[in-house]
Design a protein around this motif. Structure first.
Motif, mmCIF file in Angstrom:
data_model
loop_
_atom_site.group_PDB
_atom_site.id
_atom_site.type_symbol
_atom_site.label_atom_id
_atom_site.label_comp_id
_atom_site.label_asym_id
_atom_site.label_seq_id
_atom_site.Cartn_x
_atom_site.Cartn_y
_atom_site.Cartn_z
ATOM 1 N N GLU A 43 0.826 -1.204 0.000
ATOM 2 C CA GLU A 43 0.000 0.000 0.000
ATOM 3 C C GLU A 43 0.864 1.259 0.000
ATOM 4 N N LYS A 44 1.912 1.259 0.800
ATOM 5 C CA LYS A 44 2.787 2.430 0.857
ATOM 6 C C LYS A 44 3.546 2.610 -0.453
ATOM 7 N N ALA A 45 3.971 1.514 -1.063
ATOM 8 C CA ALA A 45 4.690 1.605 -2.336
ATOM 9 C C ALA A 45 3.791 2.161 -3.430
ATOM 10 N N VAL A 46 2.547 1.708 -3.478
ATOM 11 C CA VAL A 46 1.618 2.199 -4.496
ATOM 12 C C VAL A 46 1.321 3.673 -4.260
ATOM 13 N N GLU A 47 1.124 4.064 -3.035
ATOM 14 C CA GLU A 47 0.876 5.472 -2.719
ATOM 15 C C GLU A 47 2.079 6.329 -3.117
ATOM 16 N N HIS A 48 3.272 5.836 -2.837
ATOM 17 C CA HIS A 48 4.491 6.557 -3.201
ATOM 18 C C HIS A 48 4.581 6.739 -4.719
ATOM 19 N N MET A 49 4.303 5.672 -5.455
ATOM 20 C CA MET A 49 4.350 5.753 -6.922
ATOM 21 C C MET A 49 3.311 6.736 -7.453
ATOM 22 N N ALA A 50 2.118 6.703 -6.909
ATOM 23 C CA ALA A 50 1.060 7.607 -7.362
ATOM 24 C C ALA A 50 1.431 9.059 -7.063
ATOM 25 N N THR A 51 1.999 9.309 -5.905
ATOM 26 C CA THR A 51 2.419 10.659 -5.547
ATOM 27 C C THR A 51 3.507 11.152 -6.492
ATOM 28 N N GLU A 53 3.990 10.218 -9.599
ATOM 29 C CA GLU A 53 3.374 10.476 -10.903
ATOM 30 C C GLU A 53 2.600 11.792 -10.902
ATOM 31 N N ARG A 54 1.857 12.049 -9.821
ATOM 32 C CA ARG A 54 1.106 13.304 -9.727
ATOM 33 C C ARG A 54 2.067 14.495 -9.753
ATOM 34 N N THR A 55 3.163 14.379 -9.009
ATOM 35 C CA THR A 55 4.148 15.459 -8.962
ATOM 36 C C THR A 55 4.773 15.663 -10.334
ATOM 37 N N LYS A 56 5.125 14.570 -10.997
ATOM 38 C CA LYS A 56 5.733 14.662 -12.323
ATOM 39 C C LYS A 56 4.781 15.329 -13.311
ATOM 40 N N ARG A 57 3.513 14.934 -13.285
ATOM 41 C CA ARG A 57 2.524 15.539 -14.191
ATOM 42 C C ARG A 57 2.336 17.022 -13.895
ATOM 43 N N LYS A 58 2.293 17.362 -12.621
ATOM 44 C CA LYS A 58 2.111 18.759 -12.236
ATOM 45 C C LYS A 58 3.287 19.596 -12.730
ATOM 46 N N LEU A 59 4.500 19.079 -12.573
ATOM 47 C CA LEU A 59 5.678 19.799 -13.040
ATOM 48 C C LEU A 59 5.672 19.948 -14.553
ATOM 49 N N MET A 60 5.257 18.912 -15.253
ATOM 50 C CA MET A 60 5.184 18.984 -16.714
ATOM 51 C C MET A 60 4.154 20.016 -17.150
ATOM 52 N N GLU A 61 3.018 20.055 -16.466
ATOM 53 C CA GLU A 61 1.977 21.041 -16.795
ATOM 54 C C GLU A 61 2.476 22.457 -16.532
#
Length: 67
Positions: A43-51, A53-61
């Motif tokens: 659960e922690k690994a999946v949450e870390h990966m999702a976070t 990805e969200r950060t990467k997308r936000k930076l790209m935007e």
């Protein structure tokens, strides 16, 4: 590892196979106290990966938007 249920309405179970490397990483997270058990580590690994990805997308935007 196949989850079992006595519930007749439960969907058919599936078996998932994890690589030895993944199991070792989960055990490591438990051993160092970063997770209570393998499920918590997943659960922690999946949450870390999702976070990440969200950060990467936000930076790209932010980089794509005109200033």
């Amino acid at each position: 590892m196949t989850p079992k249920s006595n519930n007749p309405k439960a969907p058919p179970t599936k078996s998932y196979r994890l690589t030895d490397r993944t199991i070792d990483n989960l055990a490591y997270l438990v051993d160092i106290g970063a997770a209570k058990n393998h499920t918590d580590a997943i659960e922690k690994a999946v949450e870390h990966m999702a976070t990440e990805e969200r950060t990467k997308r936000k930076l790209m935007e932010e980089n794509d938007s005109p200033e």
